[in-house]
Design a protein around this motif. Structure first.
Motif, PDB file in Angstrom:
ATOM      1  N   VAL A  30      -2.317 -13.574  -2.784  1.00  0.00           N
ATOM      2  CA  VAL A  30      -3.337 -13.153  -1.819  1.00  0.00           C
ATOM      3  C   VAL A  30      -2.682 -12.439  -0.642  1.00  0.00           C
ATOM      4  O   VAL A  30      -3.173 -11.403  -0.177  1.00  0.00           O
ATOM      5  CB  VAL A  30      -4.178 -14.363  -1.340  1.00  0.00           C
ATOM      6  N   ASP A  31      -1.564 -12.972  -0.153  1.00  0.00           N
ATOM      7  CA  ASP A  31      -0.839 -12.323   0.949  1.00  0.00           C
ATOM      8  C   ASP A  31      -0.391 -10.922   0.549  1.00  0.00           C
ATOM      9  O   ASP A  31      -0.530  -9.959   1.317  1.00  0.00           O
ATOM     10  CB  ASP A  31       0.381 -13.158   1.347  1.00  0.00           C
ATOM     11  N   HIS A  32       0.132 -10.823  -0.675  1.00  0.00           N
ATOM     12  CA  HIS A  32       0.604  -9.523  -1.161  1.00  0.00           C
ATOM     13  C   HIS A  32      -0.562  -8.554  -1.316  1.00  0.00           C
ATOM     14  O   HIS A  32      -0.484  -7.393  -0.855  1.00  0.00           O
ATOM     15  CB  HIS A  32       1.306  -9.700  -2.513  1.00  0.00           C
ATOM     16  N   LEU A  33      -1.642  -9.012  -1.935  1.00  0.00           N
ATOM     17  CA  LEU A  33      -2.806  -8.152  -2.154  1.00  0.00           C
ATOM     18  C   LEU A  33      -3.426  -7.711  -0.829  1.00  0.00           C
ATOM     19  O   LEU A  33      -3.800  -6.543  -0.666  1.00  0.00           O
ATOM     20  CB  LEU A  33      -3.860  -8.895  -2.995  1.00  0.00           C
ATOM     21  N   ALA A  34      -3.533  -8.646   0.110  1.00  0.00           N
ATOM     22  CA  ALA A  34      -4.148  -8.330   1.404  1.00  0.00           C
ATOM     23  C   ALA A  34      -3.373  -7.227   2.125  1.00  0.00           C
ATOM     24  O   ALA A  34      -3.971  -6.262   2.635  1.00  0.00           O
ATOM     25  CB  ALA A  34      -4.210  -9.584   2.265  1.00  0.00           C
ATOM     26  N   ASN A  35      -2.060  -7.356   2.163  1.00  0.00           N
ATOM     27  CA  ASN A  35      -1.237  -6.331   2.824  1.00  0.00           C
ATOM     28  C   ASN A  35      -1.350  -4.988   2.113  1.00  0.00           C
ATOM     29  O   ASN A  35      -1.439  -3.927   2.749  1.00  0.00           O
ATOM     30  CB  ASN A  35       0.230  -6.772   2.864  1.00  0.00           C
ATOM     31  N   ASP A  36      -1.339  -5.040   0.781  1.00  0.00           N
ATOM     32  CA  ASP A  36      -1.411  -3.807  -0.002  1.00  0.00           C
ATOM     33  C   ASP A  36      -2.777  -3.141   0.144  1.00  0.00           C
ATOM     34  O   ASP A  36      -2.872  -1.911   0.265  1.00  0.00           O
ATOM     35  CB  ASP A  36      -1.129  -4.110  -1.476  1.00  0.00           C
ATOM     36  N   ILE A  37      -3.827  -3.945   0.146  1.00  0.00           N
ATOM     37  CA  ILE A  37      -5.188  -3.405   0.295  1.00  0.00           C
ATOM     38  C   ILE A  37      -5.338  -2.709   1.648  1.00  0.00           C
ATOM     39  O   ILE A  37      -5.923  -1.620   1.749  1.00  0.00           O
ATOM     40  CB  ILE A  37      -6.238  -4.528   0.142  1.00  0.00           C
ATOM     41  N   GLU A  38      -4.816  -3.310   2.705  1.00  0.00           N
ATOM     42  CA  GLU A  38      -4.902  -2.701   4.032  1.00  0.00           C
ATOM     43  C   GLU A  38      -4.152  -1.369   4.069  1.00  0.00           C
ATOM     44  O   GLU A  38      -4.615  -0.399   4.688  1.00  0.00           O
ATOM     45  CB  GLU A  38      -4.351  -3.661   5.084  1.00  0.00           C
ATOM     46  N   SER A  39      -2.992  -1.315   3.376  1.00  0.00           N
ATOM     47  CA  SER A  39      -2.224  -0.062   3.319  1.00  0.00           C
ATOM     48  C   SER A  39      -2.986   1.006   2.544  1.00  0.00           C
ATOM     49  O   SER A  39      -3.035   2.182   2.942  1.00  0.00           O
ATOM     50  CB  SER A  39      -0.864  -0.309   2.659  1.00  0.00           C
ATOM     51  N   ILE A  40      -3.578   0.592   1.415  1.00  0.00           N
ATOM     52  CA  ILE A  40      -4.346   1.525   0.581  1.00  0.00           C
ATOM     53  C   ILE A  40      -5.541   2.083   1.356  1.00  0.00           C
ATOM     54  O   ILE A  40      -5.834   3.284   1.299  1.00  0.00           O
ATOM     55  CB  ILE A  40      -4.818   0.819  -0.712  1.00  0.00           C
ATOM     56  N   CYS A  41      -6.232   1.207   2.094  1.00  0.00           N
ATOM     57  CA  CYS A  41      -7.403   1.636   2.860  1.00  0.00           C
ATOM     58  C   CYS A  41      -7.022   2.524   4.044  1.00  0.00           C
ATOM     59  O   CYS A  41      -7.802   3.379   4.476  1.00  0.00           O
ATOM     60  CB  CYS A  41      -8.190   0.424   3.347  1.00  0.00           C
ATOM     61  N   THR A  42      -5.822   2.331   4.575  1.00  0.00           N
ATOM     62  CA  THR A  42      -5.343   3.191   5.654  1.00  0.00           C
ATOM     63  C   THR A  42      -5.129   4.608   5.134  1.00  0.00           C
ATOM     64  O   THR A  42      -5.460   5.595   5.805  1.00  0.00           O
ATOM     65  CB  THR A  42      -4.024   2.642   6.242  1.00  0.00           C
ATOM     66  N   GLU A  43      -4.599   4.701   3.903  1.00  0.00           N
ATOM     67  CA  GLU A  43      -4.357   6.006   3.286  1.00  0.00           C
ATOM     68  C   GLU A  43      -5.659   6.653   2.814  1.00  0.00           C
ATOM     69  O   GLU A  43      -5.791   7.877   2.832  1.00  0.00           O
ATOM     70  CB  GLU A  43      -3.394   5.848   2.099  1.00  0.00           C
ATOM     71  N   ASN A  44      -6.602   5.816   2.379  1.00  0.00           N
ATOM     72  CA  ASN A  44      -7.874   6.342   1.875  1.00  0.00           C
ATOM     73  C   ASN A  44      -9.020   5.491   2.411  1.00  0.00           C
ATOM     74  O   ASN A  44      -9.504   4.580   1.736  1.00  0.00           O
ATOM     75  CB  ASN A  44      -7.875   6.342   0.337  1.00  0.00           C
ATOM     76  N   PRO A  45      -9.482   5.770   3.623  1.00  0.00           N
ATOM     77  CA  PRO A  45     -10.501   4.942   4.284  1.00  0.00           C
ATOM     78  C   PRO A  45     -11.845   4.899   3.561  1.00  0.00           C
ATOM     79  O   PRO A  45     -12.668   4.019   3.836  1.00  0.00           O
ATOM     80  CB  PRO A  45     -10.654   5.620   5.658  1.00  0.00           C
ATOM     81  N   ARG A  46     -12.083   5.839   2.647  1.00  0.00           N
ATOM     82  CA  ARG A  46     -13.376   5.881   1.957  1.00  0.00           C
ATOM     83  C   ARG A  46     -13.514   4.795   0.886  1.00  0.00           C
ATOM     84  O   ARG A  46     -14.615   4.511   0.422  1.00  0.00           O
ATOM     85  CB  ARG A  46     -13.578   7.253   1.313  1.00  0.00           C
ATOM     86  N   LEU A  47     -12.402   4.217   0.489  1.00  0.00           N
ATOM     87  CA  LEU A  47     -12.440   3.195  -0.554  1.00  0.00           C
ATOM     88  C   LEU A  47     -13.090   1.917  -0.044  1.00  0.00           C
ATOM     89  O   LEU A  47     -12.898   1.513   1.102  1.00  0.00           O
ATOM     90  CB  LEU A  47     -11.024   2.882  -1.046  1.00  0.00           C
TER      91      LEU A  47
END
Length: 233
Positions: A30-47
């Protein structure tokens, strides 16, 4: 996107849905996914959260979280055996070395008697059966705890169930491999083989004492050292 507690809860359910049953492994994922999801959303805010989550999950490959779980299980199993051998080493230091020498000498001298093989088999059998019985009792206890808390801890499962099963079968394999198959062969062993047999059965007794008594007594302490959050559960 900054993940909320609701998102985190969804990630816990997501890991559980993908066959991650242990809470400690879930937490790491969960910690890994949460950090990765935030990074992904920073790169692509529309997701959306779900789209970012699925994008992150795909990075684990076709086997999903399976490799992570297996790696974690291997890591915790190694930790368990390191703990066993840490306590075992204490028996070869003062003052316990005295008791170890007495046990070794007693078993070595015993080999000159006609019932030596029977005693050896009985001692080994007692340790093996005790490990099996304790495994069953602990498995039932863990099941009750899970029903109350809805949390399983990988290292706790290894300490109470998997570790005991593995040590029991390692012991029985070693006994069959290193010891003669009958009392007659046992009596005619060479001195070196007798010394090795006495050392091995002494180690089995110490090994059994550690797995059956020492580690269960220190289980909560070991778990708290491994998982700081375990104290809060």
């Amino acid at each position: 996107m900054k993940l909320t507690n609701t998102h985190i809860e969804k990630l816990y359910k997501f890991t559980k849905k993908h066959y991650v049953e242990y809470y400690d492994v879930q937490t790491e994922l969960v910690d890994h996914l949460a950090n990765d999801i935030e990074s992904i959303c920073t790169e692509n805010p529309r997701l959306t959260f779900e789209q970012a989550r699925d994008t992150s999950f795909k990075k684990f490959g076709v086997f999903g979280f399976m490799n992570v779980v297996e790696k974690k299980q291997s890591q915790m199993t190694k930790k368990y055996f390191k703990i066993i051998f840490k306590f075992a080493k204490e028996w070869f230091q003062l003052p316990k070395i005295v008791l170890t020498i007495l046990l070794f000498t007693g078993f070595y001298q015993l080999q000159n008697t006609s019932n030596a093989y029977t005693v050896y088999v009985t001692v080994f059998g007692f340790v093996f059966i005790a490990q099996v019985i304790l495994t069953i009792i602990n498995a039932r206890t863990l099941k009750k705890e899970f029903n109350l808390t809805q949390k399983k801890w990988l290292f706790k499962n290894i300490i109470n169930v998997q570790g005991l099963i593995q040590t029991a079968f390692i012991s029985i394999y070693s006994f069959q491999y290193f010891f003669p198959n009958n009392a007659k062969e046992f009596l005619v062993m060479a001195d070196f083989r007798k010394a090795f047999s006495a050392f091995f059965i002494t180690f089995i007794v110490i090994f059994g004492y550690i797995t059956l008594i020492v580690i269960p007594k220190k289980a909560e302490e070991l778990l708290a050292e491994t998982y700081p959050e375990y104290k809060l559960v």
